[in-house]
Each structure stands twice: as structure tokens, then as C-alpha cells.
Design a protein around this motif. Sequence first.
Motif, PDB file in Angstrom:
ATOM      1  N   ILE A 103       0.774  -1.232   0.000  1.00 51.52           N
ATOM      2  CA  ILE A 103       0.000   0.000   0.000  1.00 51.52           C
ATOM      3  C   ILE A 103       0.814   1.297   0.000  1.00 51.52           C
ATOM      4  O   ILE A 103       0.593   2.158  -0.856  1.00 51.52           O
ATOM      5  N   SER A 104       1.773   1.431   0.920  1.00 51.18           N
ATOM      6  CA  SER A 104       2.511   2.698   0.984  1.00 51.18           C
ATOM      7  C   SER A 104       3.312   2.918  -0.289  1.00 51.18           C
ATOM      8  O   SER A 104       3.333   4.018  -0.850  1.00 51.18           O
ATOM      9  N   CYS A 105       3.968   1.861  -0.745  1.00 53.14           N
ATOM     10  CA  CYS A 105       4.765   1.984  -1.971  1.00 53.14           C
ATOM     11  C   CYS A 105       3.849   2.208  -3.169  1.00 53.14           C
ATOM     12  O   CYS A 105       4.162   3.009  -4.053  1.00 53.14           O
TER      13      CYS A 105
ATOM     14  N   CYS B  98       5.096  -6.072   1.359  1.00 52.79           N
ATOM     15  CA  CYS B  98       5.743  -5.063   2.200  1.00 52.79           C
ATOM     16  C   CYS B  98       7.065  -5.556   2.809  1.00 52.79           C
ATOM     17  O   CYS B  98       7.129  -6.606   3.423  1.00 52.79           O
ATOM     18  N   LEU B  99       8.102  -4.756   2.607  1.00 52.41           N
ATOM     19  CA  LEU B  99       9.425  -5.090   3.141  1.00 52.41           C
ATOM     20  C   LEU B  99       9.686  -4.354   4.449  1.00 52.41           C
ATOM     21  O   LEU B  99      10.816  -4.321   4.942  1.00 52.41           O
ATOM     22  N   GLY B 100       8.656  -3.717   4.989  1.00 50.44           N
ATOM     23  CA  GLY B 100       8.793  -3.081   6.300  1.00 50.44           C
ATOM     24  C   GLY B 100       9.496  -1.747   6.270  1.00 50.44           C
ATOM     25  O   GLY B 100      10.009  -1.295   7.284  1.00 50.44           O
ATOM     26  N   SER B 101       9.547  -1.126   5.099  1.00 51.56           N
ATOM     27  CA  SER B 101      10.208   0.167   5.002  1.00 51.56           C
ATOM     28  C   SER B 101       9.229   1.190   4.419  1.00 51.56           C
ATOM     29  O   SER B 101       9.593   2.013   3.582  1.00 51.56           O
ATOM     30  N   CYS B 102       7.994   1.115   4.905  1.00 54.35           N
ATOM     31  CA  CYS B 102       6.886   1.900   4.330  1.00 54.35           C
ATOM     32  C   CYS B 102       7.135   3.404   4.428  1.00 54.35           C
ATOM     33  O   CYS B 102       6.707   4.162   3.572  1.00 54.35           O
ATOM     34  N   ALA B 103       7.840   3.840   5.463  1.00 52.48           N
ATOM     35  CA  ALA B 103       8.061   5.277   5.663  1.00 52.48           C
ATOM     36  C   ALA B 103       8.998   5.853   4.609  1.00 52.48           C
ATOM     37  O   ALA B 103       9.072   7.062   4.440  1.00 52.48           O
TER      38      ALA B 103
ATOM     39  N   PRO C  47       8.571   5.033  -2.274  1.00 57.62           N
ATOM     40  CA  PRO C  47       8.629   3.651  -2.733  1.00 57.62           C
ATOM     41  C   PRO C  47      10.046   3.096  -2.595  1.00 57.62           C
ATOM     42  O   PRO C  47      11.009   3.849  -2.645  1.00 57.62           O
ATOM     43  N   MET C  48      10.121   1.793  -2.419  1.00 59.45           N
ATOM     44  CA  MET C  48      11.435   1.205  -2.169  1.00 59.45           C
ATOM     45  C   MET C  48      11.563  -0.161  -2.828  1.00 59.45           C
ATOM     46  O   MET C  48      10.580  -0.765  -3.239  1.00 59.45           O
ATOM     47  N   MET C  49      12.798  -0.604  -2.906  1.00 54.05           N
ATOM     48  CA  MET C  49      13.066  -1.951  -3.414  1.00 54.05           C
ATOM     49  C   MET C  49      14.279  -2.514  -2.685  1.00 54.05           C
ATOM     50  O   MET C  49      15.055  -1.764  -2.078  1.00 54.05           O
TER      51      MET C  49
HETATM   52  S1  FES Z   1       4.499  -0.854   1.660  1.00 56.55           S
HETATM   53 FE1  FES Z   1       5.837  -1.323   3.264  1.00 56.55          FE
HETATM   54  S2  FES Z   1       7.774  -1.257   2.349  1.00 56.55           S
HETATM   55 FE2  FES Z   1       6.420  -0.913   0.700  1.00 56.55          FE
END
Ligand code: FES
Length: 164
Positions: free
Chosen positions: A84-86, A122-127, A130-132
Motif C-alpha cells: 500500500i505505501s509503496c 511489504c518489506l517493512g520500510s513503508c516510511a 517507494p522502495m526496493m
Molecule cells: S508498503 Fe511497506 S515497504 Fe512498501
Amino acid sequence: MMLTAESVDRIREAATKYPQVRSAILPALTIAYRQIGHLNEDIYDEIAEVLSVPSGEIAEAASFYTMFPKKPVGKYLIQVCHNISCALLGAESLIAYLEQKLGVQVGETTPDNLFTIVRVECLGSCATAPMMQINHDYYENLTRKRVDAIIEQLRSESRAGGKQ
Ligand code: FES
């Protein structure tokens, strides 16, 4: 035998750290993945033998973890979070950009065997979306420009015989 003697020793050592040997399954999968670069049924059988647990339990545990690819991948496994966040901050456009830039679709590997793109939860880096994650490193607050720089850096690292 795909596991090296060193990996087998490390798995045995991991097993001594837990009261229940089953607790060592995740560390064992990690050790195998780091050595081989992916997991499969043969590797589950080997881990099962080392830990003396049924192979099905190893396979079941592995199936939970998307960070372990289940077939050979490129030197750099690009795992793009699409949760969701990403997603709200452009994960889909980022994935499309990577596909276009590298000339492969999600799930595929570039012909030079350097990059594989996969979608992950989710990789736990929502804050810092977007991330990879590429191999063991996180890349956060991504923009197209930053992706260009990262890919270029990895290409030159690889040309120089850089890290796995
Ligand atoms: S939504 Fe949590 S790391 Fe992308």
C-alpha cells in the motif's frame, strides 16, 4: 549436493542455537539462499537431511518467504515492494520504468543474467516508500533518476567484478 560443506556446518551450528530444531529452518533457508542464489526441492531435501526434519516442512516454510526466489535469478535480484505505501507513492510506475529500462518483465531475467525483477509484499520500510531491495540491500525514496543511478552503479560494479 548443492550445499557446500561450509553451508552445512553453518546450518548445523544454527540448529544448536535453538531448543527446537525447527526454529533453525529459516536460518538454514537463508544460508542456502545466500550460497546458491535461489531455493528448490533439491535444496529442501538437503536441508531436511541436515536438520533431520521432513523435507515438506522446509518447503512449506520456504513458500512463506517471497524474498527467497524459487528458480535461478540474475546476479542482482530486484525486489520491488508493491504494497500500500509503496503503491500510493508510485510503485507501479516504478515497476513499469524498471521493465522498460531493463527490457524484461516482472519475473524475467535480463539476457546478460545481471538483473531479475520481482514484485514483493511489504518489506517493512513503508516510511521510505517507494522502495526496493536488491540482493541484501534496501534502496529507498526511489525516483526514476535514483533508479538510473542505482542500475548504472550495479552495472559498473559487475564489470569490475563486484559483489554478489
Ligand atoms: S508498503 Fe511497506 S515497504 Fe512498501
